[in-house]
Design an enzyme around this catalytic site. Structure first.
Site, PDB file in Angstrom:
ATOM      1  N   HIS A  92      -1.543   3.072   9.745  1.00  0.00           N
ATOM      2  CA  HIS A  92      -1.555   1.903  10.618  1.00  0.00           C
ATOM      3  C   HIS A  92      -2.165   2.196  11.990  1.00  0.00           C
ATOM      4  O   HIS A  92      -2.538   1.273  12.705  1.00  0.00           O
ATOM      5  CB  HIS A  92      -0.144   1.310  10.764  1.00  0.00           C
ATOM      6  CG  HIS A  92       0.778   2.067  11.672  1.00  0.00           C
ATOM      7  ND1 HIS A  92       1.749   2.928  11.204  1.00  0.00           N
ATOM      8  CD2 HIS A  92       0.895   2.084  13.017  1.00  0.00           C
ATOM      9  CE1 HIS A  92       2.421   3.433  12.223  1.00  0.00           C
ATOM     10  NE2 HIS A  92       1.921   2.941  13.337  1.00  0.00           N
ATOM     11  N   ASP A 123       1.626   5.144   4.360  1.00  0.00           N
ATOM     12  CA  ASP A 123       1.209   4.992   5.755  1.00  0.00           C
ATOM     13  C   ASP A 123       0.713   6.303   6.341  1.00  0.00           C
ATOM     14  O   ASP A 123       1.057   6.682   7.463  1.00  0.00           O
ATOM     15  CB  ASP A 123       2.341   4.427   6.621  1.00  0.00           C
ATOM     16  CG  ASP A 123       1.823   3.903   7.962  1.00  0.00           C
ATOM     17  OD1 ASP A 123       0.600   3.716   8.101  1.00  0.00           O
ATOM     18  OD2 ASP A 123       2.649   3.691   8.878  1.00  0.00           O
ATOM     19  N   SER A 197       3.349   7.041  16.956  1.00  0.00           N
ATOM     20  CA  SER A 197       2.995   6.953  15.546  1.00  0.00           C
ATOM     21  C   SER A 197       1.928   7.980  15.185  1.00  0.00           C
ATOM     22  O   SER A 197       0.896   8.083  15.852  1.00  0.00           O
ATOM     23  CB  SER A 197       2.467   5.552  15.215  1.00  0.00           C
ATOM     24  OG  SER A 197       3.491   4.597  15.271  1.00  0.00           O
TER      25      SER A 197
END
Length: 450
Positions: A92, A123, A197
């Site tokens: 992402h 992911d 992230s």
């Protein structure tokens, strides 16, 4: 009386202090962080907000004209896992990016990164930069991580700069979060925020135990519930993306559900464990092995099945073509069935998903030709290749006339069998690229200019 009670308590305190002194915790983890921090980088992305054609089933084009195209920027983190410039991050973070750049720890400038491959189901994504001798963070065995272990989250939260937060492992094997298809998260209370992230979750020895991925939050900020993809899963995905550009997963061909107390009374088994087969797909591995609806799968290759999610994760990790033993409960009796695991139908693959001007970059998204796609699009069995599902506005592919619904069958007169093979051949191509495509019942040649 008070003296008699106080003496044992005092002795216990001395014993506890002595045991704690056997393995003293360091007063500071600065040395470990100094050694590990250079292995965490910042990832910057740029993409156009509007202007992408995509295919909606069954093979219709959708376009959004008239919208002003403006660049959008994003930022996340990444972990150096290869001294030759291999970086692991979240899908992402880079999803849909037209340009990806990496800033190494302590550096002022940025370097352009190439997308090697991505796996939306976990992911995760792998990037590569032109560099040698980079500091690498070693993988830990995440299967040995325990609740209560120290955990350090390293990344660039909110873009404020390289930061470290400390906490513990709050849970392992966390699923049902609803973030990705394959969830086996390590949960931590180490502070994870937007920008973290793709960054590293390391243990007290500086080993990578997970890739920070998401947080549970009511207002967007950290409340002590963060999730990281475990290192063992991340390593398997990374290795497959580097080897072939996609992740290959095992496939059983069943629809399974939880065994509730009510269902357990009807089908047998222990409620809350195992996986109840709701449907066996025709001609799938399970059907060929003799599984039927109503079977309760209680063990897979000798390993107890805790729930459907755990079985799905285990099967996904089995190499297609391998044989395993499934123990099922049927009519109150256990049976062992030998199953040859198939391959899960492929996901879309971005073709040449590097940077503008990079050799082989076309600006298309490709999909394997699954049986469902063949049936819907009436693709003959003799046609092998990769289905174009999306074409970027302004890309080389669009200028050459490639459209969603076309099937690339050859690259530079070399036949391609699937999306992964097509991407590999495109990466080898340079300059103008000759494609053979099948579209609307006919073959044609297309030259994609530089």
């Amino acid at each position: 009386m008070h003296r008699l009670l106080a003496l044992p308590v005092f002795c216990l305190l001395l014993v506890a202090a002595a045991r704690a002194g056997d393995a003293p915790s360091p007063a500071s983890y600065a040395s470990m962080i100094e050694a590990v921090a250079p292995g965490v980088v910042t990832v910057y992305t740029t993409k156009q907000a509007q202007g992408s054609r995509r295919m909606i089933m069954p093979f219709l084009e959708e376009n959004t004209p008239g919208m002003r195209r403006r660049p959008e920027s994003g930022q996340g983190s990444g972990v150096v896992v290869g001294a030759d410039g291999v970086i692991l991050t979240n899908n992402h973070v880079i999803d849909g990016a037209d340009r990806i750049e990496v800033q190494l720890h302590g550096a002022r400038g940025r370097v352009v990164a190439t997308l090697v491959g991505a796996d939306p189901k976990t992911d995760l994504a792998v990037l590569r930069i032109d560099a040698k001798g980079l500091p690498v963070i070693a993988f830990a065995d995440s299967d040995r991580v325990r609740v209560g272990d120290l955990a350090f989250a390293i990344g660039n939260p909110f873009g404020v700069g390289h930061s470290v937060s400390m906490g513990i492992v709050s849970a392992t094997g966390r699923g049902g979060v609803g973030i990705v298809d394959y969830e086996d998260f390590i949960q931590t209370d180490a502070s994870i925020n937007p920008g973290n992230s793709g960054g590293a979750l390391v243990d007290s020895l500086g080993r990578l135990v997970g890739i920070n991925t998401a947080i549970y939050s009511r207002g967007g900020g950290n409340i002590g519930i963060g999730f990281a993809v475990p290192a063992n899963l991340a390593k398997r995905v990374k290795d497959q993306l580097l080897d072939g550009g996609k992740v290959v997963r095992g496939y059983l061909g069943v629809q399974i559900g939880e065994l509730t107390p009510e269902l357990a009374r009807k089908f047998g088994g222990e409620a809350g464990t195992g996986a109840l087969v709701g449907e066996v797909l025709d001609d799938g591995p399970a059907a060929k092995a003799g599984l039927v609806a109503g079977d309760v799968i209680v063990r897979a290759d000798g390993r107890p099945v805790a729930d459907p999610r755990q079985l799905r994760l285990q099967i996904a990790g089995v190499a297609p073509g391998s044989e395993i033993t499934l123990t099922v409960l049927r009519d109150g009796r256990e049976q062992d069935l030998r199953v040859t695991i198939g391959e899960l139908p492929g996901d879309p693959v971005v073709a040449g998903g590097g940077q503008p001007g990079e050799p082989g970059r076309l600006g298309v998204t490709l999909q394997d030709l699954t049986p469902q796609i063949r049936q819907q699009a009436q693709v003959p069995a003799r046609i092998q290749g990769a289905l174009v599902t999306q074409v970027e506005d302004g890309s080389r592919a669009e200028r050459a006339g490639l459209r969603p619904g076309m099937i690339i069958t050859e690259v530079e007169r070399r036949a391609v069998a699937d999306a992964s093979a097509t991407v590999q051949q495109l990466r080898l191509a340079s300059g103008d690229v000759l494609l053979r495509v099948w579209f609307e019942g006919a073959n044609r040649w297309i030259v994609v200019g530089e």
